[in-house]
Write an enzyme that holds these catalytic residues in place. Structure first.
Site, PDB file in Angstrom:
ATOM      1  N   LEU A  23      42.456  37.830  32.606  1.00  0.00           N
ATOM      2  CA  LEU A  23      41.343  36.996  33.061  1.00  0.00           C
ATOM      3  C   LEU A  23      41.886  35.700  33.628  1.00  0.00           C
ATOM      4  O   LEU A  23      42.586  34.953  32.943  1.00  0.00           O
ATOM      5  CB  LEU A  23      40.391  36.675  31.901  1.00  0.00           C
ATOM      6  N   TYR A  58      44.142  23.083  35.177  1.00  0.00           N
ATOM      7  CA  TYR A  58      42.753  23.560  35.198  1.00  0.00           C
ATOM      8  C   TYR A  58      41.869  22.712  34.287  1.00  0.00           C
ATOM      9  O   TYR A  58      40.639  22.801  34.345  1.00  0.00           O
ATOM     10  CB  TYR A  58      42.652  25.022  34.749  1.00  0.00           C
ATOM     11  N   TYR A 219      47.428  36.759  42.044  1.00  0.00           N
ATOM     12  CA  TYR A 219      46.259  35.884  41.936  1.00  0.00           C
ATOM     13  C   TYR A 219      45.377  36.119  43.162  1.00  0.00           C
ATOM     14  O   TYR A 219      45.810  36.684  44.164  1.00  0.00           O
ATOM     15  CB  TYR A 219      46.641  34.419  41.748  1.00  0.00           C
ATOM     16  N   SER A 220      44.122  35.713  43.062  1.00  0.00           N
ATOM     17  CA  SER A 220      43.121  36.013  44.101  1.00  0.00           C
ATOM     18  C   SER A 220      43.169  37.494  44.486  1.00  0.00           C
ATOM     19  O   SER A 220      43.155  37.836  45.677  1.00  0.00           O
ATOM     20  CB  SER A 220      43.336  35.140  45.343  1.00  0.00           C
ATOM     21  N   LEU A 222      40.969  39.650  44.460  1.00  0.00           N
ATOM     22  CA  LEU A 222      39.727  40.102  45.095  1.00  0.00           C
ATOM     23  C   LEU A 222      39.440  39.310  46.377  1.00  0.00           C
ATOM     24  O   LEU A 222      38.325  39.304  46.869  1.00  0.00           O
ATOM     25  CB  LEU A 222      38.547  39.924  44.127  1.00  0.00           C
ATOM     26  N   PHE A 275      33.625  33.979  35.664  1.00  0.00           N
ATOM     27  CA  PHE A 275      32.907  33.443  34.520  1.00  0.00           C
ATOM     28  C   PHE A 275      31.554  34.146  34.388  1.00  0.00           C
ATOM     29  O   PHE A 275      30.679  33.722  33.654  1.00  0.00           O
ATOM     30  CB  PHE A 275      32.712  31.923  34.653  1.00  0.00           C
ATOM     31  N   ASN A 276      31.401  35.252  35.140  1.00  0.00           N
ATOM     32  CA  ASN A 276      30.172  36.051  35.096  1.00  0.00           C
ATOM     33  C   ASN A 276      30.382  37.200  34.110  1.00  0.00           C
ATOM     34  O   ASN A 276      31.236  38.059  34.340  1.00  0.00           O
ATOM     35  CB  ASN A 276      29.883  36.580  36.506  1.00  0.00           C
ATOM     36  N   GLU A 282      32.910  44.564  34.313  1.00  0.00           N
ATOM     37  CA  GLU A 282      33.131  45.516  35.424  1.00  0.00           C
ATOM     38  C   GLU A 282      34.599  45.543  35.866  1.00  0.00           C
ATOM     39  O   GLU A 282      35.172  46.604  36.082  1.00  0.00           O
ATOM     40  CB  GLU A 282      32.266  45.127  36.635  1.00  0.00           C
TER      41      GLU A 282
END
Length: 313
Positions: A23, A58, A219-220, A222, A275-276, A282
């Site tokens: 995550l 962060y 990273y990234s 998607l 954060f969804n 999914e």
């Protein structure tokens, strides 16, 4: 190697292992409501994630640590089940600043060690507590660095038991060779975290890293958000790609699941940030299908060799 929701670790060259999906926890500190990150990490752990990717800059490592400790206290996981990756920021590359930076991360997390600690970018900014140092004209304040000296300081942190594995991020093959060819190298980098997805497949870097037993962490994976302040919005959104959508229909999967499966099927670790709660769940459901060799080649052919994340520094 058969990967599953329960068993999805892949080996690292130092004898440790890394979960192939994690995550991502990057967020804008100002606009992200308090406890959002902690809630997401708890949902992820309950879902089956065991890899959490974070960073001191962060400004939410305290929330990540709180979530991990809560799940340990509940008996949901043991500390050794969790893989946490922290990052050494560009203002702390001077050797004498390396251990204090890692100790700050450990203090924020309230943990005794991190599993992986990586140099976030292979260039240094002016040392200090200002994370993004600029001059009065808004230009970055760079600082001369010696990556080999930084690496030796990281090796000392590993010897002290503060970190299990050492890696890098945003390194090209020449910068990796600088470390790999360092006289007296004690621990070689186990991973290189870079942007990697079907529109930016990194074939040459992937081949180089595989040759040297360095795992690529994407990273990234998607693509990314469409914030023009740091994203190359001239590249079409990855998740709207027609071919990837066709594959999604074929396998009854979301396009995000298709994209993540592509990378893990070629041994690339993915750290999608979300954060969804529904998307977190999914994104983890990528172990119950696989692509044919031909489909893998077709996805690789989508490569545009263009980054979403513009490293403009």
């Amino acid at each position: 190697m058969h990967l599953s929701t329960v068993n999805h670790r892949i080996p690292l060259s130092d004898g440790n292992s890394i979960p192939i999906i994690g995550l991502g926890t990057y967020s804008e500190p100002i606009s992200t409501p308090k406890a959002t990150c902690a809630t997401s990490v708890k949902i992820a752990i309950d879902t089956g994630y065991r890899h959490i990717d974070g960073a001191y800059i962060y400004q939410n490592e305290h929330e990540v640590g709180e979530a991990i400790r809560e799940k340990i206290a509940q008996g949901k996981v043991r500390r050794e089940d969790i893989f946490y990756c922290g990052k050494l920021w560009a203002t702390h590359l001077d050797p004498e600043r390396v251990r204090p930076a890692l100790e700050k991360t450990l203090k924020n997390l309230q943990l005794d060690y991190v599993d992986l600690y990586i140099i976030e970018i292979p260039m240094a900014f002016k040392p200090g507590d200002d994370v993004y140092p600029r001059d009065e004209n808004g230009k970055w304040l760079y600082h001369k660095s010696d990556l080999c000296a930084t690496w030796e300081a990281l090796e000392a942190c590993k010897d002290a038991g503060l970190v299990k594995s050492l890696g890098v991020s945003n390194f090209n093959h020449r910068q990796l060779e600088l470390i790999l060819d360092k006289p007296g190298l004690k621990y070689k980098p186990v991973s290189n975290q870079v942007e990697c997805h079907p529109y930016f497949t990194q074939p040459k870097l992937l081949k180089f890293c595989q040759k040297h037993d360095i795992v690529i962490v994407a990273y990234s994976p998607l693509g990314t958000c469409r914030d023009p302040s740091w994203v190359n919005v001239s590249v079409p959104p990855l998740l709207k790609d027609p071919f990837l959508n066709t594959l999604g229909k074929k396998y009854n999967k979301t396009v995000a699941q298709i994209v993540l499966r592509f990378n893990i099927q070629r041994g690339v670790v993915v750290i999608p940030k979300s954060f969804n709660p529904e998307r977190i769940k999914e994104n983890f459901q990528i172990f119950d299908f696989s692509f044919t060799e031909e489909e893998m080649k077709d996805i690789e052919a989508l490569n545009k060799n263009i980054r979403y994340v513009e490293l403009l520094m």
